[in-house]
Scaffold this active site. Structure first.
Site, PDB file in Angstrom:
ATOM      1  CD  GLU A   8      -1.793  -2.373   1.560  1.00  0.00           C
ATOM      2  OE1 GLU A   8      -0.608  -2.638   1.876  1.00  0.00           O
ATOM      3  OE2 GLU A   8      -2.719  -3.199   1.651  1.00  0.00           O
ATOM      4  CG  MET A  57      22.628  11.713   3.080  1.00  0.00           C
ATOM      5  SD  MET A  57      23.808  12.888   2.402  1.00  0.00           S
ATOM      6  CE  MET A  57      22.899  13.533   1.004  1.00  0.00           C
ATOM      7  CG  PHE A  69     -10.123  -9.268  11.362  1.00  0.00           C
ATOM      8  CD1 PHE A  69      -8.877  -9.685  11.814  1.00  0.00           C
ATOM      9  CD2 PHE A  69     -10.383  -9.317  10.000  1.00  0.00           C
ATOM     10  CE1 PHE A  69      -7.917 -10.140  10.928  1.00  0.00           C
ATOM     11  CE2 PHE A  69      -9.431  -9.774   9.106  1.00  0.00           C
ATOM     12  CZ  PHE A  69      -8.186 -10.183   9.572  1.00  0.00           C
ATOM     13  CD  GLN A  70      -7.694  -7.092   7.786  1.00  0.00           C
ATOM     14  OE1 GLN A  70      -8.559  -6.815   6.974  1.00  0.00           O
ATOM     15  NE2 GLN A  70      -6.536  -7.651   7.455  1.00  0.00           N
ATOM     16  CE  LYS A 120     -17.384  -6.251   3.492  1.00  0.00           C
ATOM     17  NZ  LYS A 120     -16.704  -7.532   3.686  1.00  0.00           N
TER      18      LYS A 120
HETATM   19  C1  LIG Z   1      12.479   5.351   5.156  1.00  0.00           C
HETATM   20  C2  LIG Z   1      13.764   6.001   5.497  1.00  0.00           C
HETATM   21  N1  LIG Z   1      14.585   5.444   6.415  1.00  0.00           N
HETATM   22  C3  LIG Z   1      15.776   6.005   6.723  1.00  0.00           C
HETATM   23  C4  LIG Z   1      16.162   7.168   6.113  1.00  0.00           C
HETATM   24  C5  LIG Z   1      17.484   7.825   6.472  1.00  0.00           C
HETATM   25  N2  LIG Z   1      18.383   7.841   5.310  1.00  0.00           N
HETATM   26  C6  LIG Z   1      18.544   8.944   4.542  1.00  0.00           C
HETATM   27  S1  LIG Z   1      19.563   8.698   3.269  1.00  0.00           S
HETATM   28  C7  LIG Z   1      19.851   7.094   3.723  1.00  0.00           C
HETATM   29  C8  LIG Z   1      20.763   6.220   2.929  1.00  0.00           C
HETATM   30  C9  LIG Z   1      20.307   5.971   1.555  1.00  0.00           C
HETATM   31  O1  LIG Z   1      21.178   5.048   0.947  1.00  0.00           O
HETATM   32  P1  LIG Z   1      21.080   4.725  -0.601  1.00  0.00           P
HETATM   33  O2  LIG Z   1      19.676   4.525  -0.992  1.00  0.00           O
HETATM   34  O3  LIG Z   1      22.012   3.613  -0.912  1.00  0.00           O
HETATM   35  O4  LIG Z   1      21.550   6.054  -1.289  1.00  0.00           O
HETATM   36  P2  LIG Z   1      22.973   6.789  -1.297  1.00  0.00           P
HETATM   37  O5  LIG Z   1      22.956   7.799  -0.196  1.00  0.00           O
HETATM   38  O6  LIG Z   1      24.027   5.759  -1.104  1.00  0.00           O
HETATM   39  O7  LIG Z   1      23.010   7.433  -2.623  1.00  0.00           O
HETATM   40  C10 LIG Z   1      19.140   6.795   4.882  1.00  0.00           C
HETATM   41  C11 LIG Z   1      19.195   5.494   5.562  1.00  0.00           C
HETATM   42  C12 LIG Z   1      15.263   7.728   5.175  1.00  0.00           C
HETATM   43  N3  LIG Z   1      15.518   8.888   4.557  1.00  0.00           N
HETATM   44  N4  LIG Z   1      14.097   7.109   4.872  1.00  0.00           N
END
Ligand SMILES: Cc1ncc(C[n+]2csc(CCOP(=O)(O)OP(=O)(O)O)c2C)c(N)n1
Lengths: 567, 163
Positions: free
Chosen positions: A52, A480, A114-115, A164
């Protein structure tokens, strides 16, 4: 006697009346009557996602790339909770969505059925508005209101929770022609006296700067912004959400600003004497430390449709509440009617200063490197697509490189989760973009961590033959996170290494797509050409990139805009 | 600074939780909140007492206005206004305390609305500080129970909040 329709039929008829062509969803007990009605007609086409969250992101990508309301349909309980990330993502970026959720029957509400979850309660802080439809008689008018609220004023997601039994009861169907709400009357026209004050400030400026955000895109005001900037000859920057609001290839564009903005954009922002903020909200990722921002004196004009965005983080001198496009039309008109012109000598000196900042070449990187530089992949992507692709992204370094290196000349081409920063957004958003723009090239720039958050959607892409190009900048790190750990946590790379990665080529192939692994810098352009040549195929391009490349410039958290770390 | 904000909103299920949720999610202070339907049963009137800097209070009124079900918002403290709060207080009243409590109630124009051989229950209306003063004036250990409504407010003279 007039024929009566069930709530489910009414729901589908309302969607037809709203001109909805696609609805993204996932079935379940509480929405079975609605699915039954979808089955019996073919005007509203249902797209079955695999989770979803993806339904909402797809509806979101659809909306962002088309300026129509995106629609998603989910069942009660876990269907809704899965959708929440998508709803919050759309809320933070002011994207018009209508999310329809099933709910347990009215007589079971509150009994831990439920749900059952308190959908209205859970989503309240991340929707523009939500409704629980308790009576069939209110259903049609509620859906009408939902579309109206979602798409007017500052747009946003609206949720309609339908128990529902309501979808099963019957009543005569009447779809209201229009909506009038005494409690909701968004303004559009700006106050002309305020606009006059803005004109005065603009004409007196010595070091002007135009700072334009997502509001320009949302109100379809890119042509007006372009006219304004070109008429005045002022420098213009866009926020992450505003990219494409002003053509990036024009020399008056000084690049994106903010945490990973260009040196010239951030310096000009810090040192301007008159700032025209247009559909932007002085976000913490944009101006850095507000105290530092006010070390320099400047006058600020702020145009925004949402009064609560004005003077929230930064005090402004001339607030103008109104839709960006309407206000800009009036502003341009007033400027044209004036005999005075801008102070050209001062402006020339200001441009000389900006050009010297620009010559710092803050986005430079090692073009001769023996490994694939992620920046180079984006530059080649730009070249191969002629700048004409729709680019979605996930969240991380790859997102910033896409924003910095793909020069967006047109609005609604850059689709990313700016406000919430939701990893997992890119692929499902690209699906929505592709549905809204069949035949157009769509690429999803992602990282090996982000893509795995909604990777199941490769299956949806197969079912609907969506020829998306996935540009995976695979650095084997949550890049990042690793960058922050390198800069601010003593190189302790806690849990940011991506171990046990799948073989993305074989993974893509197992879904029936094409997979490519690219390891040499010299192969990047050809591989991209080949992939975009496969017009009816999804191609998963796994680029093995430099593991430790960082995004520059960077304004560290809490620092001022001019305190950038430069390469 | 303390502000008293009045709003009119659609009398619909959930409207109250939107306002309460706004205050908690944006970390605004809330000293008291009262709500009841008005003479027009489709509208509720709410009074919120809050504290915050001018900037914060400006944001509060803007954010309240942004809620879809809120029809009108005024910051009553921006002009002349009247504020009232009601308190019910049950006091232990035995022996000579009975006279003393009755005298206090008279001074504060309170009304004794329930009597037993051991207690008085007093109804007292006024500004918050008047109610505080009454509480300060009675013997703390005699207080069995208090309940306060929170402030309601209305503008003076021609200042009218109406749809
Ligand atoms: C759902 C979610 N969880 C955690 C984060 C924190 N976060 C920001 S950037 C990142 C790393 C992303 O890694 P990747 O997709 O490999 O991209 P890169 O930075 O290596 O280009 C994380 C864990 C986020 N933005 N969103």
């Amino acid at each position: 006697m007039e024929t009566e329709l069930t709530g489910a039929e009414i729901t589908v008829r309302c969607l037809q009346k709203e001109g909805v062509d696609y609805i993204f969803g996932y079935p379940g007990g509480a929405v079975l009557f609605i699915y039954d009605e979808l089955f019996k007609q073919d005007k509203v086409r249902h797209v079955l996602v695999r989770h979803e969250q993806a339904a909402v992101h797809a509806a979101d990508g659809y909306a962002r790339s088309s300026n129509k309301v995106g629609v998603a349909l989910v069942t009660s309980g876990p269907g809704v909770t899965n959708a929440v990330t998508g709803i919050a993502t759309a809320y933070m970026d002011s994207i018009p969505l209508v999310v329809i959720s099933g709910q347990v029957p009215t007589h079971a509400i509150g009994l831990d059925a439920f749900q059952e979850v308190d959908t209205v309660g859970i989503t309240r802080p991340c929707v523009k508005h939500n409704f629980l439809v308790k009576e069939i008689g209110e259903l049609a008018a509620t859906i009408k209101k939902a579309f109206y609220i979602a798409s007017t004023g500052r747009p946003g997601p609206v949720l309609v929770d339908i128990p529902k039994d309501v979808s099963q009861q019957t009543t005569v169907f009447r779809y209201p022609e229009s909506v009038a709400m005494r409690s909701y009357n968004p303004v559009t026209k700006g106050h002309s006296g305020q606009i006059k004050k803005a004109v005065q400030l603009i004409l007196g400026a010595k070091r002007p700067m135009i700072y334009a955000g997502g509001g320009v895109i949302l109100s379809d005001a890119a042509p007006q912004l372009t006219e304004l900037v070109q008429m005045l000859g002022f420098p213009c920057t866009n926020t992450l959400m505003g990219l494409g609001g002003y053509p990036a290839t024009d020399p008056r564009f000084v690049g994106m600003l903010g945490m990973h903005g260009t040196y010239e954009a951030n310096m000009a922002m810090q040192h301007c004497d008159v700032l025209v903020a247009i559909g932007a909200r002085f976000d913490d990722r944009v101006i850095g430390n507000p105290k530092h921002f006010f070390n320099e004196e400047r006058r600020i004009i702020h145009i925004d449709i949402d009064p609560s965005s004005i003077s929230k983080r930064v005090k402004v001198d001339v607030p103008i509440v109104g839709s960006v496009s309407d206000v800009l039309v009036e502003l341009i008109k007033q400027l044209k009617s004036r005999k005075e012109t801008v102070d050209q000598a001062a402006l020339d000196a200001w441009w000389a200063q900006i050009e010297s900042w620009r010559s710092r070449d803050c986005l430079k990187y090692d073009r001769e490197a023996p490994v694939i530089k992620p920046q180079m992949v984006i530059e080649k992507l730009y070249k191969v697509t002629g700048g004409n692709a729709f680019i979605t992204s996930d969240v991380g370094q790859h997102q910033m490189w896409a924003a910095q290196f793909y020069k967006f000349d047109k609005p609604r081409r850059w689709i990313n989760s700016g406000g919430l920063g939701t990893m997992g957004f890119g692929l499902p958003a690209a699906m929505g973009v592709q549905f809204a723009n069949p035949g157009s090239p769509v690429a999803c720039v992602t990282g090996e961590a982000s893509i795995q958050m909604c990777i199941q959607e490769l299956s949806t892409c197969k079912q609907y033959n969506l020829p998306i190009k996935i540009i995976n900048l695979n650095n084997r790190y949550m890049g990042m996170v690793r960058q922050w750990q390198e800069f601010f946590h003593g190189n302790r790379y806690a849990e940011s290494y991506m171990d046990a990665l799948p073989d993305f080529v074989r993974l893509a192939e197992s879904y029936g797509h094409v997979g490519m692994k690219i390891q040499q810098p010299g192969d990047v352009e050809d591989a991209l050409r080949e992939a975009f040549g496969l017009k009816d195929k999804l191609v998963f391009m796994d680029f093995v990139t430099d593991q430790t490349e960082n995004v520059f410039p960077m304004v560290p958290g809490g620092k001022g805009l001019s305190e950038m770390i430069l390469v | 600074m303390r502000h008293i904000i009045s709003l009119l909103m659609e009398n619909e299920a959930g409207a109250l939780s939107r306002v309460a949720g706004l205050f908690s999610s944006r970390a605004y202070n809330i000293e008291s909140l009262t709500v009841a339907p008005t003479e027009d049963p489709t509208l509720s009137r709410m009074t919120v007492v809050t504290t915050g800097s001018d900037d914060v209070v400006e944001q509060i009124t803007k954010q309240l206005n942004k809620l879809i079900e809120v029809v009108k918002v005024v910051d009553l403290s921006e002009g002349d206004h009247i504020e009232r709060e009601m308190m019910l207080i049950k006091l232990r009243a035995v022996g000579e305390d009975r006279q003393e409590i009755k005298r206090m109630a008279d001074i504060f124009r309170g009304r004794i609305i329930d009597v037993t051989d051991k207690s008085y229950t007093i109804e007292l209306t006024g500004t918050g500080s008047k109610l505080d003063a009454f509480l300060d004036g009675v013997n703390r250990s005699a207080i069995l129970e208090t309940v306060r409504t929170g402030a309601s407010g209305i503008g003076r003279g021609e200042r009218i909040l109406k749809v």
